[in-house]
Design an enzyme around this catalytic site. Sequence first.
Site, PDB file in Angstrom:
ATOM      1  N   GLY A 588       0.811  -1.209   0.000  1.00  0.00           N
ATOM      2  CA  GLY A 588       0.000   0.000   0.000  1.00  0.00           C
ATOM      3  C   GLY A 588       0.843   1.256   0.000  1.00  0.00           C
ATOM      4  O   GLY A 588       0.568   2.213  -0.733  1.00  0.00           O
ATOM      5  N   ASN A 672      17.506  -9.445  -0.139  1.00  0.00           N
ATOM      6  CA  ASN A 672      17.917  -8.040  -0.146  1.00  0.00           C
ATOM      7  C   ASN A 672      19.421  -7.893  -0.345  1.00  0.00           C
ATOM      8  O   ASN A 672      19.885  -6.920  -0.943  1.00  0.00           O
ATOM      9  CB  ASN A 672      17.495  -7.364   1.156  1.00  0.00           C
ATOM     10  CG  ASN A 672      15.991  -7.182   1.247  1.00  0.00           C
ATOM     11  OD1 ASN A 672      15.300  -7.201   0.235  1.00  0.00           O
ATOM     12  ND2 ASN A 672      15.485  -7.033   2.459  1.00  0.00           N
ATOM     13  N   GLU A 698      22.150   8.958 -19.316  1.00  0.00           N
ATOM     14  CA  GLU A 698      22.525   7.968 -20.332  1.00  0.00           C
ATOM     15  C   GLU A 698      21.720   6.689 -20.205  1.00  0.00           C
ATOM     16  O   GLU A 698      21.485   5.998 -21.197  1.00  0.00           O
ATOM     17  CB  GLU A 698      24.024   7.668 -20.243  1.00  0.00           C
ATOM     18  CG  GLU A 698      24.914   8.748 -20.815  1.00  0.00           C
ATOM     19  CD  GLU A 698      26.369   8.315 -20.829  1.00  0.00           C
ATOM     20  OE1 GLU A 698      26.806   7.728 -21.844  1.00  0.00           O
ATOM     21  OE2 GLU A 698      27.053   8.554 -19.831  1.00  0.00           O
TER      22      GLU A 698
END
Length: 916
Positions: A588, A672, A698
């Site tokens: 959320g 992670n 770029e």
Amino acid sequence: MDKKTAFLTGELPRRILQYTPELDGEGTFSDVMLTTPDHLDGFMSTIHKLSFKYESKDGSDSRSLHLMVKVMKGSDAFRESSMGKTQFTNEIYIYTKVLPVFQELLDSTGSGLAGNWCPKVYYGEAGIFPLYSDQYETILVLEDISPLGYKAGPRLDLDEDHLRLMARHIASFHACTYAMRIQKDERLSSLIDGIVPLDFISGDKIFTSYDVLLRLGAKRLYKYLEAHPDQLDSDSFRQDIDNMRQRYEETPIRLMQNLLRRDDVFSVILHGDYNRNNVLFRTDADGKPIALKMFDFQENRFATPVIDLAFFMYMSMTEELRDRCWDAIVLEYHAALLDSLAAILKVPKEDASLDPYRLEPFLEHFKRHAMYGVIVTLHFLPWMMCPEDECEQLSYHFARDVHSKELAHWTLVCGGEEVDKRLVGVLKHASRKGYFDIPRQHNRETLSIHIGQAGVQIGEAIWKQYGLEHGIGKNGQRIASEKDCSDAGFCECPTFYSDNGEGRYVPRAIFIDTEPMVIDQLQMSDIGELFNPEYLIRGKEDAANNYARGYYTLSHRTLGGAMEAARQIAEDADNLQGMILYHSYGGGTGSGVAAHLLQELAEEFPRKCRLSFSVYPSPYLCTSVVEPYNTVLMTHRTINLMECSFMMDNQAIYNICSSRLSIERPSYANLNQLISQVVSGVTASLRFGGDLNVDMSEFQTNLIPYPRLHYPVISFAPIISCESVNHEKLDIGALTKTLFEPDYQMVRCGLSGRDKYMACCLLYRGHILPKDINEAIASIKATRSIRFVDWCPTGFKIGINAMAPKMAPDGDLAPVRRCVTMLATRTAVSDAWSNIDEKFDMMYRKRAFVHWYVGEGMEQFEFCEARENLASLEMDYREAGLTGKLCALDWTLKGFAHFFLHYSTDSASQSDNSEY
């Protein structure tokens, strides 16, 4: 006779005859003599005197040759620490490749310039010489010009005539580079490419001997000034010393590296070590110098010409001479430079082609780089001024161990107070001239914004990774080396960190969550002290996995503080280039609050680049039932607000951890950690210097063919465990090839076989040669299983960063010396959107959970608008992979017909049962 002597007196003369064009390779030699004068036995090399009689095969040419033979000395370890292999190989290259081209330039243009800057070359080669030694060697043979009247100048201080001659001589040498640049001579780029970079810092490698000696020189200076505060006799000088000490006291080598930065106008092929030790003068009957020859090119580079100028000027001028004729020597150089350029190009000195090299821009450039000569003088001048017995001690301990206490002792005391006073005089002169006003490297700062639980937890892993790579500790302080207590491993990162002026580095990062728990955990973690508490924005209510609750209800309570933090960081930055968001589509906060924040950022900073690393809902690993709603709504709301969004999904990363890293039950910490390594690979070119770096603009220029198709897929290699690292092939070709395998991709897509690539950005880290990359890409293009769209002929953008990757010491990934990250825009991304759209349709067909969204103030028609937009996005990707406009139009019409038919009939059948 030992092995080396036998080679030098037997094999080498034979090679000289074969190498030198004017000699007969089938001729004979006799009466060979080899001597090694003590004064020619240097720190890193030995110079022998070689003479022999030569006679051609037909007897028409007979003469005596008097030569100088230069060879490396020292063990492999010494040559490695002193970078002798690189230096002496470069020297051979200059003598055998660069100087002949420069001389040909002068001769072919009829410039009237003599050139002939150096003694004549009779032989030059680098490699393994089995008859000489088992080590890599360089052997350089030059004409002995002492019989021609050339001799060394005064040991320490040169007079004005010597200095002016040196300035004119090096000016004509530099002019050749500029002339070839103005003429757009194709040979220049190949000459520059042939010079092996001799950086003080290259990635995670440091020029060890220079690092040690420069730190010792700086330590000696500061120690003397602390004991004699009266030497700080002006406020400006005191402030200059304080500023330099604050920025570079422990890392003067970083200042030196900054001063090497290339300039599109003034960078030249240098001598690099141009001082009175490396030139010989010829004088007239009155003792006035009228000619000189230079040698010892082992520190040559492609960099600013001020390196050649400021070095010999500061090393060879007394205080009286500096005050009297410093400016005159600089002007002498510049006048000779313009004269040489005009002669080579055959244009008047007023010609517009010479405008970039006029006096005013040159003096400004000289001022920005003159500190190079100052810092080098801090190290070299004590060695030049000290007595012979002290110099012998320095040489012995330098060759034995640059880290030894004995070398440190002699460096700090050699020459006594006379040396210290002279060094302070050099610094005072530089301060008066304004040379301390060194412009910081042009910073283009980046703001990192971590939103929601996923963004915050990923952020914790990312900033740990950045700290590891930049030598910044968990409290924001530089990490000291365990070996010598220095912070040589520190690498400044103004792009992602701000310096508070007291030696503490603070991430330019904002953390946002609608409830406090995750950010509280971050503050209590081992890196919690790293972040500015004012930039940790948290609410008191959970967004409950509801996009509408995050967007319409809670964002107003958190975004005020977030936007104020963003404004503050932008104001403190020199030149904010953009923002990088970290969030998940499914949450959320990560969807609703992130969407609202992006709208605010687009209004507040319309010209700044906005990128994101987005965790995409996986097909099988979901944490919320309504993730499809949140994803579709968030994508719809932000599709025109984001320049580029790099996609990752938990399922793909989970599978990588299981299959590639052999983690039985991967946790979010494992996921992670892998994500942090991938993000590090993408941002390395923003954080570290490099010749082929890629900045934020770029990324979008090379990856985004159309504004809506801005969802590249990330791949990373190598992904390898510590147990397997010694059994895997890790060459550039193998790494590049694995990027295209599904097991290395951060999003599961493209399994249907219809996938086509529109653009690829390959970001390499570590010591990697462009040649190897070109070969790897050629191999990939030849592979028929990897297809590119027919309207993009090139397809690849390459980035190379010399900083090798670093893995967490207790992490899942094995430490490697190089890695590569691929960002690819692919038609297969439509599969990912199709999967989420299908789940959206299944729920929305029954209007399941819709009331939770409408209850937060969202209109129901936004579901239809969002779904329509996503259907259009699917078709855009599919159309991009088709050939021909008719096929593309057919795809689009079919797609929209299917969509509108589905929703019109579905809405009609359920209109009587809907409350909303």
